[in-house]
Design an enzyme around this catalytic site. Sequence first.
Site, mmCIF file in Angstrom:
data_model
loop_
_atom_site.group_PDB
_atom_site.id
_atom_site.type_symbol
_atom_site.label_atom_id
_atom_site.label_comp_id
_atom_site.label_asym_id
_atom_site.label_seq_id
_atom_site.Cartn_x
_atom_site.Cartn_y
_atom_site.Cartn_z
ATOM 1 N N GLN A 97 37.939 19.522 56.638
ATOM 2 C CA GLN A 97 36.681 20.096 57.119
ATOM 3 C C GLN A 97 36.743 20.569 58.558
ATOM 4 O OE1 GLN A 97 33.911 16.511 58.360
ATOM 5 N NE2 GLN A 97 34.794 16.070 56.359
ATOM 6 N N HIS A 99 33.696 21.813 61.850
ATOM 7 C CA HIS A 99 32.284 21.882 62.228
ATOM 8 C C HIS A 99 32.068 23.089 63.148
ATOM 9 C CE1 HIS A 99 32.228 17.949 60.477
ATOM 10 N NE2 HIS A 99 33.131 17.531 61.330
ATOM 11 N N GLU A 134 32.801 15.463 67.538
ATOM 12 C CA GLU A 134 32.892 14.054 67.164
ATOM 13 C C GLU A 134 34.076 13.382 67.840
ATOM 14 O OE1 GLU A 134 32.680 14.778 62.933
ATOM 15 O OE2 GLU A 134 34.827 14.585 62.669
ATOM 16 N N HIS A 273 40.207 19.322 60.251
ATOM 17 C CA HIS A 273 40.630 17.921 60.312
ATOM 18 C C HIS A 273 40.264 17.179 59.037
ATOM 19 C CE1 HIS A 273 36.429 17.972 61.601
ATOM 20 N NE2 HIS A 273 36.321 16.705 61.231
ATOM 21 N N ARG A 292 33.744 22.822 54.482
ATOM 22 C CA ARG A 292 34.885 22.158 53.846
ATOM 23 C C ARG A 292 35.988 23.160 53.543
ATOM 24 N NH1 ARG A 292 30.390 19.811 51.928
ATOM 25 N NH2 ARG A 292 30.109 17.655 52.605
HETATM 26 ZN ZN ZN Z 1 34.409 15.870 60.886
#
Ligand code: ZN
Length: 420
Positions: A97, A99, A134, A273, A292
């Site tokens: 995935q 972001h 993240e 990642h 994804r």
């Molecule tokens: Zn992630």
Amino acid sequence: MDHLRGAIRTYAWGSRTAIAEFTGRPVPAAHPEAELWLGAHPGDPARLETGDGEVSLLDVLAADPEGQLGAVALARFGDRLPMLVKVLAADEPLSLQAHPSTAQALEGYQREERLGVPVTSPIRNYRDTSHKPELLVALAPFEALAGFRPVARTIELLRALSVSDLDPFIDLLAGPDGVLAEDGQTDADGLRALFTTWITAPQPDLDVLVPAVLEGAIHYLSSGPAEFAAEARTVLELGERYPGDAGVLAALLLNRISLAPGEAIFVSAGNLHTYLHGVGLEVMANSDNVLRGGLTPKHVDVPELLRVLDFTPTTEEELRPKTRVEGPELIYATPAEEFAVSQVTLDGDYLGHEVDAPSRHCDGQGPQILLCTRGSVTVHAKSGSLTLQRGESAWVSSDDGPIRLLAQKPASLYRATIGL
Ligand SMILES: [Zn+2]
């Protein structure tokens, strides 16, 4: 300040033991427990254990935004908690995935709104307008794939597998003359060309190429000690679970990262990642925006993924955030405004007396989420004290800080604050 009881999320890739053991519940759990959410996500808020019973953190924030979040955070993010803290326990790999950036998220959200895709639809990509940086800190040995590896090294890996079917793809990376270009932009162009070719390849082609790569990996591993053993094993593991999935090939292009407890990676916008195995603390902007790229039965929107991916190669070292030490606190230097994370270790001279632990963000205010990962720590705030055992967490509102910490025996806790 109150104990915070996290919301347990059960997904197929979770663990029946890790989160149950960590939080002191019977092992094995009835379902694979993947995540423990310590935050105020509307989908599954954590609960405060107050003297009057349990209260949703979401309701607590709504009742007193300024007291809970502080003026600085309130001015920047409004009356919601901009971060989400999770304990993540992966027994199996997650989906591949990436972001979006803030601009991509805003544009994508508005586009899907215009198209009338319901926000709860499984094919919806953008469920909010936020980016989702993240930080993943290993709480136990943790295995991940993240960021496109520098191209020269990927060519070495692909050649080491000795799969003739891979030759035309190596040429895409190495350039037409087989000479690797020096400049990073050309490397990114090669990665984009190769990844796009693989992710859009017709299924019959993948059904030939993926097994050929797996054969190559088996042969490579069987011929003695191997430089790329971890990479080859990961490709085999993914190929077994997702035969014929282009994500298995994409995994060849990513840094294969092993984190020891306390080590971390920061995943910024566009970074492809996946987390493979282990227990970690994941702190992120409070967003559900995920594109994804395979290794999942869920919706994969290839054009949208290609739009957000950052193909600039990056080294494992660049993904690991710099750290600095202040007193008993190890601070992970990350750029996100939504969150900041540190690890507090109380041992040696820090045992047996109260230790000041001022918040280093939001002008010394802002809310704090504490998670004890070793031993036992007593937290003193304005409103009183509480003791956290391993696996327990606490919410400290902005107007209840600063805190002091006390441990009699060696203890560790993680602290998440807003990153402003
Ligand atoms: Zn992630």
